[in-house]
Design a protein around this motif. Sequence first.
Motif, mmCIF file in Angstrom:
data_model
loop_
_atom_site.group_PDB
_atom_site.id
_atom_site.type_symbol
_atom_site.label_atom_id
_atom_site.label_comp_id
_atom_site.label_asym_id
_atom_site.label_seq_id
_atom_site.Cartn_x
_atom_site.Cartn_y
_atom_site.Cartn_z
ATOM 1 N N UNK A 102 35.887 48.916 39.285
ATOM 2 C CA UNK A 102 35.987 49.961 40.304
ATOM 3 C C UNK A 102 37.424 50.435 40.442
ATOM 4 N N UNK A 103 38.351 49.615 39.963
ATOM 5 C CA UNK A 103 39.755 49.933 40.156
ATOM 6 C C UNK A 103 40.434 50.121 38.827
ATOM 7 N N UNK A 107 45.878 47.765 40.283
ATOM 8 C CA UNK A 107 44.900 46.994 41.037
ATOM 9 C C UNK A 107 43.966 46.230 40.127
ATOM 10 N N UNK A 111 43.693 42.231 40.259
ATOM 11 C CA UNK A 111 42.378 41.636 40.502
ATOM 12 C C UNK A 111 42.001 40.686 39.375
ATOM 13 N N UNK A 118 41.851 31.981 39.827
ATOM 14 C CA UNK A 118 40.754 31.323 40.542
ATOM 15 C C UNK A 118 40.076 30.326 39.613
ATOM 16 N N UNK C 236 48.880 41.918 48.197
ATOM 17 C CA UNK C 236 47.544 42.511 48.150
ATOM 18 C C UNK C 236 46.900 42.491 49.520
ATOM 19 N N UNK C 273 43.053 32.690 46.536
ATOM 20 C CA UNK C 273 42.543 33.625 45.532
ATOM 21 C C UNK C 273 41.280 34.302 46.019
ATOM 22 N N UNK C 274 40.426 33.527 46.671
ATOM 23 C CA UNK C 274 39.187 34.111 47.184
ATOM 24 C C UNK C 274 39.481 35.200 48.200
ATOM 25 N N UNK C 276 42.166 37.008 48.347
ATOM 26 C CA UNK C 276 42.690 38.150 47.588
ATOM 27 C C UNK C 276 41.549 38.976 47.014
ATOM 28 N N UNK C 277 40.615 38.277 46.370
ATOM 29 C CA UNK C 277 39.503 38.984 45.752
ATOM 30 C C UNK C 277 38.679 39.710 46.812
ATOM 31 N N UNK C 280 40.539 42.772 48.012
ATOM 32 C CA UNK C 280 40.536 43.841 47.016
ATOM 33 C C UNK C 280 39.192 44.523 46.926
ATOM 34 N N UNK C 281 38.154 43.783 47.205
ATOM 35 C CA UNK C 281 36.828 44.380 47.142
ATOM 36 C C UNK C 281 36.523 45.176 48.392
ATOM 37 N N UNK C 284 40.620 47.701 49.442
ATOM 38 C CA UNK C 284 41.624 47.591 48.383
ATOM 39 C C UNK C 284 43.028 47.964 48.831
#
Lengths: 316, 258, 293
Positions: A102-103, A107, A111, A118, C236, C273-274, C276-277, C280-281, C284
């Motif tokens: 999507x990005x 970004x 991501x 992770x 982020x 990290x979670x 961050x994700x 971003x989702x 963003x």
Amino acid sequence: MRYVAILLAVVVLAAVPKFAQPYYVTLVLPAFGYSIALLGFNLLFGYTGLLSFGHALFVAVGAYGAAVLSSKLGVKSFELVLLISGAAAVVVAIPVALLSVRYVRIFFGILTLAFGMLFHSFLFKFYDLTGGDTGIRVLRPSLFSMDFKELDKTAFLIGPFYYYCLGLLVVLGLAMWRVVHSPFGLHLTAIRENSRKAEYLGVRVRFFRLIAFLISAFYCAIGGVILAINTGQADPELAYWTHSGELVFMTVLGGFANFFGPLVGAFTFIFLKSELMGATQYWRFFLGLTLLLIVVLFPRGLMGLALDLRSKVWRK
Amino acid sequence: MTALIETVGVGKSYGDFVALDDVSLSISEGELVSIVGPNGAGKTTLVNVLTGLLKPTAGVVRFKGEDIAGIGPVMLSQRGMARSFQLVHIFPAMTVAETIAVAVISRSGKSLDLFSPARSDATVRATVRDVAAIFGLDGKLDAESRLLSQGEKKLLDIASAFALSPEVILLDEPTSGVSSGDKHGIMRNVVDAAKRAGVKAIILVEHDMDLVAEYSSRIVALTAGKVLADRAPADFFGDPAIIAAVVGKWVGKSAKGA
Amino acid sequence: MTAFFDILIGGVFHAAVLFLVAAGLQLVFGVQKIVNLACGSFYALGAYFGITAVNWAIKVGVPPSMFLLVLLASGLVLGVIGPAIEALLRTVYDRDEAFQLLLTFALVLMFQDVLRFFWGANPQQLGNLAMEYGKVSVGEVQVPTYNVLVILASVVIAMGIGAFLQRTRIGRILRATAENREMSQAMGVNVRWIYASVFTLGTVLGTVGGALVVPTAAASLDMPVELVVEAFAVVVIGGLGSMRGALAGALVVGLMRAAAITFYAELEMLSIYLVVILVLIARPAGLFGKPIE
């Protein structure tokens, strides 16, 4: 002209185990692994224009796939290991890709870096499942159901395994060549060049990026399997973001705008790193310096340089 | 005649700012409708609504009887409408042939083909050559798009929209950047080729009133988001008040027949 | 209750240091649109150099109570590398983002060995020097005064940057250049000088951050690559290019880490990290960033 060069390269590579010292032959194996991984990576980067800083994740999936299958589940067949690890990478890639395509640009990079780390975290911390920071052992597979029991580890690696991997590289290379020159590949380039216009010409931008992502994940996993069997170990550092950075490094070194660039980059990087490591303890500095020089002076990489030279020679 | 594409009471507001207000127009088969108006009148917004890029805040926009509000460019092209851009949109590193091929292939539905060689498919190449020829680009099939002149880039943009075999094509200032000597030639080519290729209607956004007068079957003038006039060229150019509002000064050259 | 205060102070301290690095990242990204992967390397440089500086200061007889100032000074001094690196980056300004990213990655690799060359492969630390400042009572808990001082210093710097950007002429020029480089240039702004200054400021924020952390943590060769991930998480979550975002993001990351370490160490970085994700989702642009394309 091009076909002659490729044929020559294959012949030379096939001859290497016969003439070179085992040490150098064992270097070619990771070069095969990275070559395959980078063919996939560059589909996403060079052809589709998406720079991922987390693709080492899929290399790690391949490596850990090989490790778990061989040492924990007793799977001996190399073919099965390749297929299952590749499939696993695609499965892991689906949610990652769905969320990431999507990005674009920075970004997308951040991501993918986050996803990569992770996975690294997961590999590092969940000791019971993943062996923590030591990782998991990778056992020798059988090739086409042949064990080669009579060969010791090195003989196996520089013998039948070497040729198998060379074959894999040729086959997967051919497949990628077809993909890149297909209608799908044409659309990917259009997406890279101007995704807005591509949409207006009826191209489903996100979907195609997703497919490219999945293919790249598969190739990276195959590369990871080869790397893991070569070292005999799957460890979490394979998924660290700096390893992803090295994938980009190799691709740019060889030249991301050319189909063969990543292959040239993989081989050059492996050998360069090895020579530098032997020459000085500060090899990282010189590796970094190389990347610096490439980025500033030769952004089209070695293949770019080679093509420039060729056109200069032809003009005379 | 049923409308091919129509808007009914379309409005588009951004907070307090009203870009479009109660715009109703319909375009039927065989028409070439020009949308004119001063800058800021809402032409771009209307174009974006007509091409499914923007959802109107009021009213409906329909293509072939189906609501197309905000369906997006991909779906739009699949339903049979294409557009070219005011600001040139090209694929810089791709050749002319490749650019047109992208459209031809996506139209044929074969985009997900991962294994056949795209470049050497004979049917595709023939179609590409034909489309390029309409726009005089058949001599430059292997030229990289970024190396073309501004006018040629414009033509390529239109050509690639054309290659989608659309039923309706929207041309957004197609001759801006093209030298005046060529303008009429290009319009002539496009209109003739469109007829031959089965394009059923053309929407034209233009500033050049000569072209508008020459080729339109109907002219829609916008000011400040509202439809000022919706008439045939003769009526349009016969009304000085309208001309003044649209162009800002009386245009000496009149429409054919006036 | 003590656990709560421990997490709070520990988290806010970590956030204070992270904020400095993130602020540096944000400034550079905001004005020059470059994401600097080497920010962690500057941080580590600040840490190592800070240790050297303090050890030297002790040897020449500087009283231990002054070492906070020594650390600050050593971080500032390192700012000299800013212009040099910015000059290097200038060669890729007009190119694709990928090249800028790669150039900073090359710097990461090079800095690894620069640090190794000067300070060796073993982690270095300042022993228990933080305790020189004693402890102070916060609520029911005894906290090292040093941590509080660093938090205060960070707040002061944050306010200083904020005031600088909002209230001074140069600050306004900076923000204008960030919005539109060509227009700024057309209006006679020496964009080159601005870029060099901004980058140097960003560098200094990183080196000072690293210097301030050493009394409580060891300087190691892992720092450069590990910090980058945390700094990115901050940026982020807070929103790329926003100073307020750097503050908010730093607090989120700092507190989450402190909580995770206390309750479930396995989840330490994973939780970050979670987040961050997820950010971003879901959003963003981050908490304070501008929405992107």
